[in-house]
Enzyme design. Structure first.
Site, short mmCIF file in Angstrom:
data_model
loop_
_atom_site.label_atom_id
_atom_site.label_comp_id
_atom_site.label_asym_id
_atom_site.label_seq_id
_atom_site.Cartn_x
_atom_site.Cartn_y
_atom_site.Cartn_z
N GLU A 242 101.83 9.19 92.85
CA GLU A 242 101.11 9.60 91.63
C GLU A 242 100.50 8.47 90.82
O GLU A 242 100.69 8.41 89.61
CB GLU A 242 102.06 10.40 90.73
CG GLU A 242 102.69 11.60 91.41
CD GLU A 242 103.62 12.40 90.51
OE1 GLU A 242 103.92 11.95 89.40
OE2 GLU A 242 104.05 13.49 90.94
N GLU B 119 105.48 18.80 98.85
CA GLU B 119 106.37 19.33 97.80
C GLU B 119 106.00 20.78 97.46
O GLU B 119 105.96 21.18 96.30
CB GLU B 119 106.28 18.49 96.51
CG GLU B 119 106.59 17.03 96.72
CD GLU B 119 106.65 16.23 95.42
OE1 GLU B 119 106.71 16.83 94.33
OE2 GLU B 119 106.62 14.99 95.50
#
Ligand code: GLA
Length: 387
Positions: A180, A296
């Protein structure tokens, strides 16, 4: 501090949605519009039939794919029913808690107890193991702020990667080396996120982390992982472009990056899903010579109708629609759900339902019974081309 970060993460996923959500917050008329659009996502006649009795891991394997899940270390250790479900359905276990705050109680010590339990569990049960994550702006220990600075940061990063990757070298299928680091909100060049590592080391920290990891475990697949990229919204589009640029620049520098991790926290009430945009994004990544992992996956369902049958159908449809497109791209090698049973999911805390009902974002319900979401995933595996 953590809750502020989590709140902003939460907003980030929601802000990624189409105008629909924002407008809906404004008034009754728009709330009705939103409600109508969400209802329209449900098709009571949709067929979720699955042929045969094979498990998800068997269906995936038939296509050369890996199916796995993150289950949270405590849950897996304390719940034997979850552990046996995992072994039955999954070929891969994600050690999603291998984060700085879990591994480093103090600046000088490492605690591998839980990680080692996980690694032993995976080996004992013939599962692949996946590590998450070495570089992330969240989940940093309390001591980090007072201790790490521009003088010693490189040393800290190096020590961390050497110790952690070194500890599991030879056992990890893949590592989310960097997590991220793109943010279209921070206003920085190349849409890099404002992180302590960027502040201390400049933009090269990303390349550096991959090089360090490759040196310590040359066999592990090294992954860049990110979220907020799944839909046809201006924000997701901008982020896709920024991620692609980052991947291109890493490849052009010879960074040892091998794959991209598409988190895929899907949003059940999102109407802006565009197969072509998703395919193009994946194809561009594949053209760089990178593999892709769905890392995820779950379906945020807190805005869906309370009615269980409707809710489960929309969630199942979201899984199937998304995976049917994603798996057309042969560079996709793995599908991982962020949890396996609704009994254990981060979404009950971060995206609870306003009606107080329990959330149902995963393939198995609270009592480990397969739901339509399981069928949605199974059907997408069955339809996928073989790798
Ligand atoms: C992010 C992180 C994961 C996890 C999830 C939700 O996606 O990459 O490690 O924390 O948020 O909990």
């Amino acid at each position: 501090m953590r809750s502020v970060r989590l709140l902003s993460r939460k907003n980030a996923i929601y802000l990624g949605l189409g105008a629909l959500t924002g407008i809906a917050a404004l008034g009754v008329g728009s709330r009705i519009r939103e409600y109508t659009q969400i209802q329209a996502l449900d098709d009571p006649t949709r067929d979720f039939t699955v042929v045969g009795t094979a498990t998800l891991k068997q269906r995936a394997a038939q296509k050369g794919l890996i199916y796995g899940a993150d289950c949270g270390t405590l849950n897996l250790q304390s719940d034997p029913a979850l552990a046996s479900l995992l072994v039955k359905e999954c070929a891969m276990l994600v050690a999603g808690f291998l984060k700085w705050d879990q591994l480093r109680p103090t600046a000088d010590t490492f605690n591998f107890t839980r990680g080692d339990w996980y690694a032993d569990f995976a080996i004992k049960n013939g599962m692949l193991l996946r590590g998450h994550t070495l570089v992330w702006h969240e989940s940093l220990p309390r001591w980090f702020k007072e201790t790490v600075n521009s003088q010693n940061s490189q040393q800290f990063l190096q020590q961390h990667i050497q110790q952690v990757v070194g500890h599991y070298a030879g056992k990890m299928h893949s590592w989310d080396v960097v997590n991220e680091v793109i943010s279209i909100d921070d206003g920085l060049p190349n849409n890099l996120r404002q992180t302590p590592w960027l502040e201390f080391l400049g933009p090269d920290y990303i390349d550096l982390a991959f090089r360090m990891a490759a040196e310590v475990d040359p066999k592990a697949l090294l992954v860049y992982n990110d979220y907020g990229l799944e839909y046809d919204t201006p924000r997701n589009e901008a982020k896709r472009n920024a991620v692609l640029k980052l991947l291109e620049s890493l490849k052009s520098k010879g960074t040892p990056i091998h794959a991209f991790g598409m988190q895929s926290h899907l949003v059940g009430h999102e109407t802006q899903f565009n197969p072509e945009k998703l395919s193009n994004f994946f194809q561009n990544i594949a053209n760089l010579g990178l593999k892709i992992l769905i890392t995820e996956m779950d379906v945020i369902e807190n805005k869906l109708p309370a009615d269980l049958a409707k809710r489960d159908r929309i969630v199942a449809g979201a899984y199937e629609d998304y995976l049917s497109v994603a798996l057309q791209e042969k560079a996709v090698i793995a599908v991982i759900t962020w949890g396996l049973s609704d009994r254990y999911t981060w979404l009950s805390e971060f995206y609870p339902r306003s009606d107080g009902a329990a959330v149902r974002p995963l393939p198995f319900d609270q009592n480990f019974r397969p739901k339509l979401a399981w069928n949605g995933i199974a059907r997408a595996f069955d339809l996928a081309p073989t790798r």
